[in-house]
Design a protein around this motif. Structure first.
Motif, PDB file in Angstrom:
ATOM      1  N   ALA A 263      -8.187 -28.222  40.971  1.00 44.76           N
ATOM      2  CA  ALA A 263      -8.863 -27.114  40.288  1.00 44.76           C
ATOM      3  C   ALA A 263      -8.544 -27.059  38.796  1.00 44.76           C
ATOM      4  O   ALA A 263      -9.381 -26.628  37.993  1.00 44.76           O
ATOM      5  CB  ALA A 263      -8.470 -25.785  40.947  1.00 44.76           C
ATOM      6  N   VAL A 264      -7.336 -27.462  38.417  1.00 51.20           N
ATOM      7  CA  VAL A 264      -6.891 -27.341  37.024  1.00 51.20           C
ATOM      8  C   VAL A 264      -6.769 -28.738  36.428  1.00 51.20           C
ATOM      9  O   VAL A 264      -5.844 -29.484  36.768  1.00 51.20           O
ATOM     10  CB  VAL A 264      -5.544 -26.602  36.928  1.00 51.20           C
ATOM     11  N   PRO A 265      -7.672 -29.141  35.558  1.00 50.25           N
ATOM     12  CA  PRO A 265      -7.658 -30.507  35.012  1.00 50.25           C
ATOM     13  C   PRO A 265      -6.323 -30.871  34.366  1.00 50.25           C
ATOM     14  O   PRO A 265      -5.779 -30.101  33.573  1.00 50.25           O
ATOM     15  CB  PRO A 265      -8.789 -30.486  33.975  1.00 50.25           C
ATOM     16  N   GLY A 266      -5.802 -32.029  34.735  1.00 50.36           N
ATOM     17  CA  GLY A 266      -4.589 -32.550  34.123  1.00 50.36           C
ATOM     18  C   GLY A 266      -3.296 -31.936  34.605  1.00 50.36           C
ATOM     19  O   GLY A 266      -2.219 -32.254  34.092  1.00 50.36           O
ATOM     20  N   LEU A 267      -3.364 -31.051  35.608  1.00 53.96           N
ATOM     21  CA  LEU A 267      -2.160 -30.362  36.063  1.00 53.96           C
ATOM     22  C   LEU A 267      -1.238 -31.301  36.832  1.00 53.96           C
ATOM     23  O   LEU A 267      -1.685 -32.115  37.647  1.00 53.96           O
ATOM     24  CB  LEU A 267      -2.530 -29.175  36.950  1.00 53.96           C
ATOM     25  N   LEU A 268       0.042 -31.174  36.573  1.00 53.85           N
ATOM     26  CA  LEU A 268       1.099 -31.816  37.358  1.00 53.85           C
ATOM     27  C   LEU A 268       1.773 -30.706  38.145  1.00 53.85           C
ATOM     28  O   LEU A 268       2.203 -29.700  37.562  1.00 53.85           O
ATOM     29  CB  LEU A 268       2.096 -32.497  36.431  1.00 53.85           C
ATOM     30  N   ALA A 269       1.893 -30.845  39.461  1.00 53.64           N
ATOM     31  CA  ALA A 269       2.442 -29.753  40.266  1.00 53.64           C
ATOM     32  C   ALA A 269       3.209 -30.295  41.459  1.00 53.64           C
ATOM     33  O   ALA A 269       2.825 -31.305  42.056  1.00 53.64           O
ATOM     34  CB  ALA A 269       1.324 -28.824  40.749  1.00 53.64           C
ATOM     35  N   LYS A 270       4.290 -29.602  41.781  1.00 48.39           N
ATOM     36  CA  LYS A 270       5.087 -29.962  42.961  1.00 48.39           C
ATOM     37  C   LYS A 270       5.768 -28.720  43.501  1.00 48.39           C
ATOM     38  O   LYS A 270       6.355 -27.936  42.746  1.00 48.39           O
ATOM     39  CB  LYS A 270       6.142 -31.015  42.609  1.00 48.39           C
ATOM     40  N   ASP A 271       5.697 -28.563  44.820  1.00 41.70           N
ATOM     41  CA  ASP A 271       6.364 -27.459  45.489  1.00 41.70           C
ATOM     42  C   ASP A 271       7.671 -27.937  46.108  1.00 41.70           C
ATOM     43  O   ASP A 271       7.934 -29.135  46.203  1.00 41.70           O
ATOM     44  CB  ASP A 271       5.465 -26.858  46.566  1.00 41.70           C
ATOM     45  N   GLY A 272       8.484 -26.988  46.541  1.00 40.89           N
ATOM     46  CA  GLY A 272       9.718 -27.298  47.235  1.00 40.89           C
ATOM     47  C   GLY A 272      10.042 -26.197  48.227  1.00 40.89           C
ATOM     48  O   GLY A 272       9.606 -25.047  48.067  1.00 40.89           O
ATOM     49  N   PHE A 273      10.809 -26.538  49.248  1.00 40.51           N
ATOM     50  CA  PHE A 273      11.240 -25.526  50.210  1.00 40.51           C
ATOM     51  C   PHE A 273      12.003 -24.415  49.492  1.00 40.51           C
ATOM     52  O   PHE A 273      12.460 -24.569  48.363  1.00 40.51           O
ATOM     53  CB  PHE A 273      12.123 -26.152  51.277  1.00 40.51           C
ATOM     54  N   GLU A 274      12.143 -23.293  50.178  1.00 42.41           N
ATOM     55  CA  GLU A 274      12.822 -22.109  49.652  1.00 42.41           C
ATOM     56  C   GLU A 274      12.084 -21.510  48.465  1.00 42.41           C
ATOM     57  O   GLU A 274      12.685 -20.936  47.559  1.00 42.41           O
ATOM     58  CB  GLU A 274      14.281 -22.407  49.289  1.00 42.41           C
ATOM     59  N   GLY A 275      10.744 -21.635  48.479  1.00 44.40           N
ATOM     60  CA  GLY A 275       9.923 -20.914  47.520  1.00 44.40           C
ATOM     61  C   GLY A 275       9.997 -21.403  46.091  1.00 44.40           C
ATOM     62  O   GLY A 275       9.948 -20.597  45.157  1.00 44.40           O
ATOM     63  N   VAL A 276      10.105 -22.715  45.894  1.00 49.44           N
ATOM     64  CA  VAL A 276      10.164 -23.279  44.543  1.00 49.44           C
ATOM     65  C   VAL A 276       8.830 -23.937  44.202  1.00 49.44           C
ATOM     66  O   VAL A 276       8.210 -24.588  45.050  1.00 49.44           O
ATOM     67  CB  VAL A 276      11.300 -24.312  44.417  1.00 49.44           C
ATOM     68  N   GLN A 277       8.377 -23.774  42.969  1.00 53.39           N
ATOM     69  CA  GLN A 277       7.143 -24.408  42.502  1.00 53.39           C
ATOM     70  C   GLN A 277       7.262 -24.700  41.015  1.00 53.39           C
ATOM     71  O   GLN A 277       7.742 -23.867  40.242  1.00 53.39           O
ATOM     72  CB  GLN A 277       5.940 -23.484  42.726  1.00 53.39           C
ATOM     73  N   ILE A 278       6.836 -25.901  40.623  1.00 51.53           N
ATOM     74  CA  ILE A 278       6.667 -26.224  39.212  1.00 51.53           C
ATOM     75  C   ILE A 278       5.226 -26.655  38.987  1.00 51.53           C
ATOM     76  O   ILE A 278       4.575 -27.196  39.884  1.00 51.53           O
ATOM     77  CB  ILE A 278       7.628 -27.338  38.734  1.00 51.53           C
ATOM     78  N   ALA A 279       4.727 -26.410  37.778  1.00 55.22           N
ATOM     79  CA  ALA A 279       3.397 -26.858  37.390  1.00 55.22           C
ATOM     80  C   ALA A 279       3.384 -26.996  35.877  1.00 55.22           C
ATOM     81  O   ALA A 279       3.932 -26.148  35.160  1.00 55.22           O
ATOM     82  CB  ALA A 279       2.317 -25.863  37.836  1.00 55.22           C
ATOM     83  N   ALA A 280       2.784 -28.093  35.392  1.00 57.61           N
ATOM     84  CA  ALA A 280       2.785 -28.345  33.949  1.00 57.61           C
ATOM     85  C   ALA A 280       1.455 -28.935  33.519  1.00 57.61           C
ATOM     86  O   ALA A 280       0.867 -29.769  34.214  1.00 57.61           O
ATOM     87  CB  ALA A 280       3.925 -29.298  33.575  1.00 57.61           C
ATOM     88  N   LEU A 281       1.002 -28.504  32.341  1.00 66.66           N
ATOM     89  CA  LEU A 281      -0.243 -28.968  31.752  1.00 66.66           C
ATOM     90  C   LEU A 281       0.032 -30.113  30.774  1.00 66.66           C
ATOM     91  O   LEU A 281       1.163 -30.275  30.307  1.00 66.66           O
ATOM     92  CB  LEU A 281      -0.933 -27.812  31.037  1.00 66.66           C
ATOM     93  N   PRO A 282      -0.981 -30.923  30.454  1.00 70.01           N
ATOM     94  CA  PRO A 282      -0.757 -32.096  29.608  1.00 70.01           C
ATOM     95  C   PRO A 282      -0.200 -31.799  28.224  1.00 70.01           C
ATOM     96  O   PRO A 282       0.402 -32.676  27.606  1.00 70.01           O
ATOM     97  CB  PRO A 282      -2.152 -32.729  29.521  1.00 70.01           C
ATOM     98  N   ASP A 283      -0.379 -30.578  27.714  1.00 65.48           N
ATOM     99  CA  ASP A 283       0.126 -30.257  26.380  1.00 65.48           C
ATOM    100  C   ASP A 283       1.549 -29.691  26.402  1.00 65.48           C
ATOM    101  O   ASP A 283       2.092 -29.324  25.366  1.00 65.48           O
ATOM    102  CB  ASP A 283      -0.808 -29.273  25.668  1.00 65.48           C
ATOM    103  N   GLY A 284       2.156 -29.620  27.598  1.00 68.40           N
ATOM    104  CA  GLY A 284       3.529 -29.160  27.706  1.00 68.40           C
ATOM    105  C   GLY A 284       3.702 -27.734  28.179  1.00 68.40           C
ATOM    106  O   GLY A 284       4.825 -27.313  28.473  1.00 68.40           O
TER     107      GLY A 284
END
Length: 343
Positions: free
Chosen positions: A258-279
């Motif tokens: 849905a979000v062009p260029g997004l880098l995303a990864k989840d983790g157990f215990e309710g952790v999430q990261i997401a980053a766009l190409p410009d930082g």
């Protein structure tokens, strides 16, 4: 590891403090106009220049990133000498996969390239993580295996790297193994901080404690990296094959689409990261470890990054059901809430 890659690393700062995090309310569960439940947590939003644009809760306390650290570990494996893999296989190295046949075949392919079989894996045996895949697995009368466990791609790549470097295979999960030392150095480099504690993740691999701020900073560094660097290669593989990083229909894969260029990864215990190409990047930790608040809070944080709320709308709320019909919703609360009435 080459001397040049070692010299290019930044000296890590002190590790984050080990303390009880001062989490704050980040999501409300509303039923019939009443707040029925509250999820506490912490959130950080980074601007493109790396500065903190928004924070809630405790973003500096030590925490375990769980599988949200896998992209960083994948970079560490490349730095440590992981032989060349195609994008599909590299995406699986950073994956918490659902256990589809495509996932299992890709993990086998990494092992084949290393001249190894599933017997060499030391991760904990498990059923497939995806519910549909698990149901089909059980219908076929199959039990837990190391290949089906959601971290098998990472473990296969650890073995491939150890074999390529001439390191022992049987002890590749020992924190004192040279492979794990290389991965720890990469974690410190990309997060910009020391490791506070080392424990064992659910799969059996060493797990490094950093802060939510440091983890999010690492995500931004991957997202902005040049294509020919280990960071850029991992980011490209994850963006290109989000279903290999997670699984068909999983919320993280849908968010990346849905979000062009997004880098995303989840983790157990309710952790999430997401980053766009410009930082621009976000990090989320849900205090109780429950998964249901993770994506609505992440969507609200991404909206603070400037992502179109209309694009994020399918991820911003989860319906609360009563008698088979929606009677409320779970969505971000407090300073993250889209409307003051929902704070």
């Amino acid at each position: 590891m080459s001397q040049s890659s070692t010299l290019s690393r930044r000296a890590p700062k002190a590790p984050p403090e080990v303390r009880e995090p001062a989490h704050v309310p980040v999501a409300h569960v509303r039923r019939g106009g009443i707040v029925e439940g509250v999820h506490h947590g912490s959130v950080v939003v980074l601007a493109a220049d790396g500065s903190v644009a928004f924070q809630a809760g405790d973003i500096e306390a030590a925490c375990y990133p769980r599988s949200a650290l896998k992209p960083v570990q994948a970079v560490g494996l490349l730095r440590a000498g992981l032989p060349p893999l195609d994008d599909e296989a590299l995406a699986l190295v950073a994956a918490s996969h659902s256990g589809t046949e495509r996932h299992l075949a890709t993990a086998r392919r990494i092992l084949d390239a290393a001249g190894l079989t599933e017997d060499a894996l030391r991760n904990a045996p498990d059923l497939p993580y995806g519910s549909a895949e698990r149901d089909e697995w059980l219908r076929r009368g199959l039990g837990p295996t190391r290949l089906a466990q959601n971290c098998s791609g990472k473990h296969a790549a650890m073995l491939f790297t150890a074999r390529a470097r001439g390191w022992p295979l049987d002890t590749y999960l020992d924190p004192g193994h040279p492979l794990q030392g290389e991965l720890a150095a990469t974690v410190e480099d990309l997060t910009g901080q020391g490791i506070a504690r080392v424990t064992v993740d659910g799969c059996g691999a060493p797990l490094f404690a950093v802060s939510l701020h440091g983890l999010t900073r690492a995500a931004a560094r991957l997202a902005t990296a040049a294509p020919d660097t280990p960071e850029g290669r991992v980011a490209h593989a994850m963006r290109t094959h989000p279903e290999l990083v997670s699984g068909p229909g999983r919320d993280v894969a849908r968010l990346v689409h849905a979000v062009p260029g997004l880098l995303a990864k989840d983790g157990f215990e309710g952790v999430q990261i997401a980053a766009l190409p410009d930082g621009r990047a976000v990090g989320v930790k849900i205090a109780d470890g429950g998964d249901r608040a993770r994506m609505p809070v992440t969507a609200a944080a991404l909206a603070r990054c400037g992502v179109d709320p209309e694009v994020l709308a399918p991820f911003a709320a989860t319906p609360v059901i009563g008698g088979g019909a929606p009677v409320g919703e779970l969505r971000a609360a407090g300073a993250l809430a889209p409307h003051p009435a929902e704070s």
